[in-house]
Design a protein around this motif. Structure first.
Motif, PDB file in Angstrom:
ATOM      1  N   PRO A  74       0.818  -1.224   0.000  1.00 20.86           N
ATOM      2  CA  PRO A  74       0.000   0.000   0.000  1.00 20.86           C
ATOM      3  C   PRO A  74       0.844   1.262   0.000  1.00 20.86           C
ATOM      4  O   PRO A  74       1.852   1.360   0.717  1.00 20.86           O
ATOM      5  CB  PRO A  74      -0.835  -0.122   1.280  1.00 20.86           C
ATOM      6  N   ALA A  75       0.390   2.234  -0.790  1.00 28.60           N
ATOM      7  CA  ALA A  75       1.133   3.489  -0.900  1.00 28.60           C
ATOM      8  C   ALA A  75       1.212   4.211   0.433  1.00 28.60           C
ATOM      9  O   ALA A  75       2.207   4.873   0.746  1.00 28.60           O
ATOM     10  CB  ALA A  75       0.480   4.379  -1.955  1.00 28.60           C
ATOM     11  N   TRP A  92       4.209   3.192   2.497  1.00 31.97           N
ATOM     12  CA  TRP A  92       5.464   3.824   2.084  1.00 31.97           C
ATOM     13  C   TRP A  92       5.493   5.300   2.477  1.00 31.97           C
ATOM     14  O   TRP A  92       6.548   5.836   2.832  1.00 31.97           O
ATOM     15  CB  TRP A  92       5.654   3.673   0.577  1.00 31.97           C
ATOM     16  N   ALA A  93       4.320   5.963   2.426  1.00 33.75           N
ATOM     17  CA  ALA A  93       4.260   7.361   2.855  1.00 33.75           C
ATOM     18  C   ALA A  93       4.605   7.487   4.335  1.00 33.75           C
ATOM     19  O   ALA A  93       5.364   8.388   4.745  1.00 33.75           O
ATOM     20  CB  ALA A  93       2.872   7.933   2.574  1.00 33.75           C
ATOM     21  N   LEU A  94       4.078   6.579   5.156  1.00 33.17           N
ATOM     22  CA  LEU A  94       4.421   6.585   6.579  1.00 33.17           C
ATOM     23  C   LEU A  94       5.903   6.305   6.792  1.00 33.17           C
ATOM     24  O   LEU A  94       6.537   6.884   7.688  1.00 33.17           O
ATOM     25  CB  LEU A  94       3.584   5.547   7.320  1.00 33.17           C
ATOM     26  N   ALA A  95       6.466   5.411   5.966  1.00 33.48           N
ATOM     27  CA  ALA A  95       7.895   5.116   6.072  1.00 33.48           C
ATOM     28  C   ALA A  95       8.720   6.368   5.789  1.00 33.48           C
ATOM     29  O   ALA A  95       9.714   6.647   6.482  1.00 33.48           O
ATOM     30  CB  ALA A  95       8.276   3.998   5.109  1.00 33.48           C
ATOM     31  N   LEU A  96       8.315   7.141   4.795  1.00 30.99           N
ATOM     32  CA  LEU A  96       9.042   8.378   4.472  1.00 30.99           C
ATOM     33  C   LEU A  96       8.921   9.400   5.599  1.00 30.99           C
ATOM     34  O   LEU A  96       9.874  10.134   5.888  1.00 30.99           O
ATOM     35  CB  LEU A  96       8.525   8.958   3.160  1.00 30.99           C
ATOM     36  N   VAL A  97       7.758   9.451   6.235  1.00 33.38           N
ATOM     37  CA  VAL A  97       7.597  10.336   7.395  1.00 33.38           C
ATOM     38  C   VAL A  97       8.541   9.912   8.522  1.00 33.38           C
ATOM     39  O   VAL A  97       9.178  10.756   9.179  1.00 33.38           O
ATOM     40  CB  VAL A  97       6.134  10.332   7.871  1.00 33.38           C
ATOM     41  N   ALA A  98       8.657   8.594   8.720  1.00 38.52           N
ATOM     42  CA  ALA A  98       9.566   8.089   9.750  1.00 38.52           C
ATOM     43  C   ALA A  98      11.018   8.427   9.423  1.00 38.52           C
ATOM     44  O   ALA A  98      11.801   8.775  10.316  1.00 38.52           O
ATOM     45  CB  ALA A  98       9.394   6.577   9.895  1.00 38.52           C
ATOM     46  N   VAL A  99      11.377   8.344   8.139  1.00 42.32           N
ATOM     47  CA  VAL A  99      12.732   8.707   7.727  1.00 42.32           C
ATOM     48  C   VAL A  99      13.000  10.176   8.011  1.00 42.32           C
ATOM     49  O   VAL A  99      14.061  10.553   8.536  1.00 42.32           O
ATOM     50  CB  VAL A  99      12.931   8.402   6.230  1.00 42.32           C
ATOM     51  N   ALA A 100      12.032  11.029   7.689  1.00 37.78           N
ATOM     52  CA  ALA A 100      12.185  12.465   7.953  1.00 37.78           C
ATOM     53  C   ALA A 100      12.331  12.732   9.445  1.00 37.78           C
ATOM     54  O   ALA A 100      13.145  13.573   9.870  1.00 37.78           O
ATOM     55  CB  ALA A 100      10.992  13.224   7.383  1.00 37.78           C
ATOM     56  N   ALA A 101      11.555  12.002  10.249  1.00 38.53           N
ATOM     57  CA  ALA A 101      11.661  12.172  11.698  1.00 38.53           C
ATOM     58  C   ALA A 101      13.032  11.745  12.208  1.00 38.53           C
ATOM     59  O   ALA A 101      13.614  12.392  13.093  1.00 38.53           O
ATOM     60  CB  ALA A 101      10.554  11.368  12.393  1.00 38.53           C
ATOM     61  N   ALA A 102      13.561  10.656  11.653  1.00 42.40           N
ATOM     62  CA  ALA A 102      14.883  10.187  12.072  1.00 42.40           C
ATOM     63  C   ALA A 102      15.972  11.183  11.689  1.00 42.40           C
ATOM     64  O   ALA A 102      16.970  11.341  12.397  1.00 42.40           O
ATOM     65  CB  ALA A 102      15.173   8.821  11.455  1.00 42.40           C
ATOM     66  N   ALA A 103      15.779  11.853  10.550  1.00 45.96           N
ATOM     67  CA  ALA A 103      16.788  12.805  10.087  1.00 45.96           C
ATOM     68  C   ALA A 103      16.700  14.156  10.793  1.00 45.96           C
ATOM     69  O   ALA A 103      17.674  14.921  10.799  1.00 45.96           O
ATOM     70  CB  ALA A 103      16.646  13.015   8.579  1.00 45.96           C
ATOM     71  N   SER A 104      15.563  14.452  11.385  1.00 45.23           N
ATOM     72  CA  SER A 104      15.348  15.795  11.930  1.00 45.23           C
ATOM     73  C   SER A 104      16.348  16.214  13.009  1.00 45.23           C
ATOM     74  O   SER A 104      16.757  17.388  13.035  1.00 45.23           O
ATOM     75  CB  SER A 104      13.911  15.922  12.449  1.00 45.23           C
ATOM     76  N   GLY A 126       4.597  -9.635   4.079  1.00 48.05           N
ATOM     77  CA  GLY A 126       3.660  -8.771   4.786  1.00 48.05           C
ATOM     78  C   GLY A 126       3.564  -7.406   4.149  1.00 48.05           C
ATOM     79  O   GLY A 126       4.554  -6.862   3.654  1.00 48.05           O
ATOM     80  N   ALA A 127       2.377  -6.825   4.176  1.00 47.44           N
ATOM     81  CA  ALA A 127       2.138  -5.549   3.512  1.00 47.44           C
ATOM     82  C   ALA A 127       2.925  -4.408   4.136  1.00 47.44           C
ATOM     83  O   ALA A 127       3.299  -3.456   3.452  1.00 47.44           O
ATOM     84  CB  ALA A 127       0.640  -5.226   3.543  1.00 47.44           C
ATOM     85  N   LEU A 128       3.180  -4.493   5.435  1.00 45.23           N
ATOM     86  CA  LEU A 128       3.848  -3.396   6.134  1.00 45.23           C
ATOM     87  C   LEU A 128       5.311  -3.680   6.423  1.00 45.23           C
ATOM     88  O   LEU A 128       6.038  -2.768   6.848  1.00 45.23           O
ATOM     89  CB  LEU A 128       3.118  -3.099   7.447  1.00 45.23           C
ATOM     90  N   ALA A 129       5.748  -4.916   6.223  1.00 45.76           N
ATOM     91  CA  ALA A 129       7.106  -5.287   6.630  1.00 45.76           C
ATOM     92  C   ALA A 129       8.163  -4.521   5.857  1.00 45.76           C
ATOM     93  O   ALA A 129       9.123  -3.991   6.438  1.00 45.76           O
ATOM     94  CB  ALA A 129       7.296  -6.790   6.463  1.00 45.76           C
ATOM     95  N   ALA A 130       8.040  -4.471   4.524  1.00 46.42           N
ATOM     96  CA  ALA A 130       9.062  -3.806   3.718  1.00 46.42           C
ATOM     97  C   ALA A 130       9.136  -2.307   3.997  1.00 46.42           C
ATOM     98  O   ALA A 130      10.235  -1.762   4.175  1.00 46.42           O
ATOM     99  CB  ALA A 130       8.825  -4.073   2.229  1.00 46.42           C
ATOM    100  N   PRO A 131       8.017  -1.569   4.033  1.00 43.08           N
ATOM    101  CA  PRO A 131       8.115  -0.148   4.387  1.00 43.08           C
ATOM    102  C   PRO A 131       8.719   0.086   5.770  1.00 43.08           C
ATOM    103  O   PRO A 131       9.515   1.023   5.950  1.00 43.08           O
ATOM    104  CB  PRO A 131       6.658   0.330   4.321  1.00 43.08           C
ATOM    105  N   ALA A 132       8.344  -0.759   6.738  1.00 43.89           N
ATOM    106  CA  ALA A 132       8.903  -0.593   8.081  1.00 43.89           C
ATOM    107  C   ALA A 132      10.401  -0.861   8.086  1.00 43.89           C
ATOM    108  O   ALA A 132      11.178  -0.115   8.700  1.00 43.89           O
ATOM    109  CB  ALA A 132       8.192  -1.533   9.068  1.00 43.89           C
ATOM    110  N   LEU A 133      10.824  -1.923   7.398  1.00 45.91           N
ATOM    111  CA  LEU A 133      12.245  -2.235   7.321  1.00 45.91           C
ATOM    112  C   LEU A 133      12.999  -1.131   6.590  1.00 45.91           C
ATOM    113  O   LEU A 133      14.108  -0.755   6.987  1.00 45.91           O
ATOM    114  CB  LEU A 133      12.447  -3.573   6.601  1.00 45.91           C
ATOM    115  N   PHE A 134      12.392  -0.600   5.536  1.00 44.42           N
ATOM    116  CA  PHE A 134      13.004   0.508   4.793  1.00 44.42           C
ATOM    117  C   PHE A 134      13.252   1.704   5.705  1.00 44.42           C
ATOM    118  O   PHE A 134      14.336   2.311   5.681  1.00 44.42           O
ATOM    119  CB  PHE A 134      12.086   0.895   3.630  1.00 44.42           C
ATOM    120  N   ALA A 135      12.272   2.049   6.535  1.00 47.74           N
ATOM    121  CA  ALA A 135      12.436   3.188   7.448  1.00 47.74           C
ATOM    122  C   ALA A 135      13.557   2.932   8.447  1.00 47.74           C
ATOM    123  O   ALA A 135      14.372   3.822   8.739  1.00 47.74           O
ATOM    124  CB  ALA A 135      11.116   3.456   8.180  1.00 47.74           C
ATOM    125  N   VAL A 136      13.608   1.709   8.970  1.00 45.93           N
ATOM    126  CA  VAL A 136      14.661   1.357   9.936  1.00 45.93           C
ATOM    127  C   VAL A 136      16.039   1.437   9.280  1.00 45.93           C
ATOM    128  O   VAL A 136      16.996   1.985   9.853  1.00 45.93           O
ATOM    129  CB  VAL A 136      14.415  -0.049  10.511  1.00 45.93           C
TER     130      VAL A 136
END
Length: 466
Positions: A12-13, A16-28, A125-135
């Motif tokens: 689901p898109a 991935w959008a939530l993953a990008l938000v998590a990446v931005a939060a990690a970079a902040s 899993g639908a959420l596994a790859a986006p979550a792993l990507f953010a990590v």
């Protein structure tokens, strides 16, 4: 069954959008730190790029202009880089800082997505790859070479992404080799990928795999499958898989030869163009500034972790230092490119790219710590598909090693002035990242193929008994 498509596209898109938000939060926290420090210490390398573009806009000699005090840094890149920096010079300084920093984070995300593709595509899993990507993005963000990309506003991550995408994207919309040519024209060190393309383009027909066995007449079956690589999907570089050639065909890889020609052509055009547009500046660089390595900064400083930098800190006679350096470059280069070619022929393109990136660090006369941004690709190559716990443990160890500011510990040890300990142990620790890069060349070139072979053999035994 693998289709060659990125598995994440079916997820689901919104994930991935939530993953990008998590990446931005990690970079902040990093962004907040380095965009709020004193203005004259902020993104100093970005200021160098803007100064080059600013000089062109005002008709000033690019290689005579320096950044404002207290940095007083000259422009050190080829003249086409100054031409590409003109848009940065046209922006206000605050806008340029934000645009560049956001772009660094975005490019890191693209790099992680492609470098760790085998790992990300292998999770369920639908959420596994986006979550792993953010990590993975967050973990890579805090590697010391990547932290320095944000701190100094460096261009290295952009050049890394150009070379990586040119090597691993399966169906590029651009002529393959063009991005490597662009990166080489902007900053010469990506030229190691011209060597990589050459050694893989003209590999002999009888170049068999290192330990898995193959005949000289054709490509082997990789890891017991029909064209499917261990932990990977799709064909390599869009070629037909006929790496070693059939009777009557030229030796080597036709797709790689085309990429090599495109890379050389692109680099040549972008190198010659400034001679037509900014002739004086082009002449000043190629016949003056390029030959002055001190323009880059103190070559013996801790931050120079290349082979030459480590040798300079031994403070041997200049002639001896040069002789040892040339010998070391020849030995490391021979081993590194040879192993990169072997990895490519074995279907392990990410390992080949990681090895070549390490060559850019070790063989260059000057390689600052932020140049070791290639550690992202190294960790990805070691981790592979994520199915081997030993490889994951080693990848985690490599990540931790380059998160810690170990070279600066060596400076502190030397400052203690303890007899024997400070000059010996301090200097070794001071060279930690460069010595670590040498170790990683061995890890990728020798240990990793043996580990893959051992895992494949262990998996084949139960199947044979069945």
């Amino acid at each position: 069954m693998t289709t060659g498509r990125i598995a994440g596209a079916r997820r689901p898109a919104w994930a991935w959008a939530l993953a990008l938000v998590a990446v931005a939060a990690a970079a902040s926290p990093l962004i907040a730190c380095w965009l709020t420090n004193p203005d004259d210490q902020r993104l100093v390398d970005l200021d160098v790029y803007r100064t080059g573009g600013w000089a062109l806009l005002r008709g000033l000699p690019v290689y005579d202009v320096i950044t404002p005090a207290p940095q007083l840094l000259p422009f050190t890149y080829p003249p086409v880089a100054a031409m590409l920096a003109v848009p940065l010079a046209a922006m206000s300084w605050p806008v340029a800082q934000w645009v560049w920093t956001i772009a660094v984070v975005a490019v890191l995300a693209v790099t992680v997505r492609h470098a760790f593709r085998a790992f990300l595509d292998g999770v369920r899993g639908a959420l596994a790859a986006p979550a792993l990507f953010a990590v993975l993005c967050a973990a890579c963000m805090y590697l010391m070479p990547i932290r320095d990309q944000v701190r100094f506003g460096q261009v290295d991550l952009f050049l890394l992404a150009l070379c990586l995408l040119d090597c691993v994207v399966r169906r590029p919309w651009w002529p393959r080799g063009m991005l490597i040519g662009l990166a080489t024209a902007v900053k010469l060190t990506p030229g190691v990928f011209l060597v990589y393309l050459a050694v893989t383009a003209f590999a002999p027909r009888d170049a068999g795999p290192g330990r898995s066995g193959a005949g000289p007449s054709g490509p082997r079956q990789r890891h017991g499958s029909t064209g499917q690589r261990h932990g990977s999907t799709g064909q390599r570089h869009g070629s037909t898989g006929q790496r070693h050639g059939s009777t009557g065909q030229p030796a080597g890889d036709t797709a790689q030869r085309r990429a090599l020609l495109m890379a050389v052509f692109t680099a040549a055009v972008l190198t010659l163009l400034p001679f037509l547009v900014i002739t004086d500046d082009a002449r000043d660089f190629w016949f003056g500034a390029l030959l002055d390595s001190e323009r880059l900064g103190a070559n013996a400083a801790t931050t120079n972790q290349s082979l030459r930098g480590m040798l300079l800190r031994l403070y041997l006679p200049d002639a001896l230092t040069s002789a040892v350096w040339l010998a070391a470059v020849a030995a490391v280069g021979w081993y590194g490119f040879r192993r990169a070619r072997r990895a490519y022929l074995d279907g392990e393109t990410m390992t080949a790219v990681a090895l070549t990136g390490l060559m850019a660090v070790l063989l260059s006369p000057v390689a600052w710590i932020h140049h070791i941004a290639w550690i992202v690709v190294v960790v990805a190559a070691v981790a592979g598909s994520g199915r081997d716990p030993v490889r994951l443990l080693v990848a985690a160890g490599v990540w931790l090693y380059y998160v810690l500011p170990i070279p600066w510990w060596g400076v502190s040890i030397k400052a203690l002035e303890i007899p024997i300990l400070s000059p010996v142990a301090g200097k070794i620790v001071q060279n930690a990242f460069g010595l670590g890069a040498i170790g990683l060349v061995w890890l990728l070139g020798s240990w990793l193929p043996r580990r893959r072979a051992a895992v494949t053999t262990a998996a084949a035994v139960p199947a044979a008994k069945a």
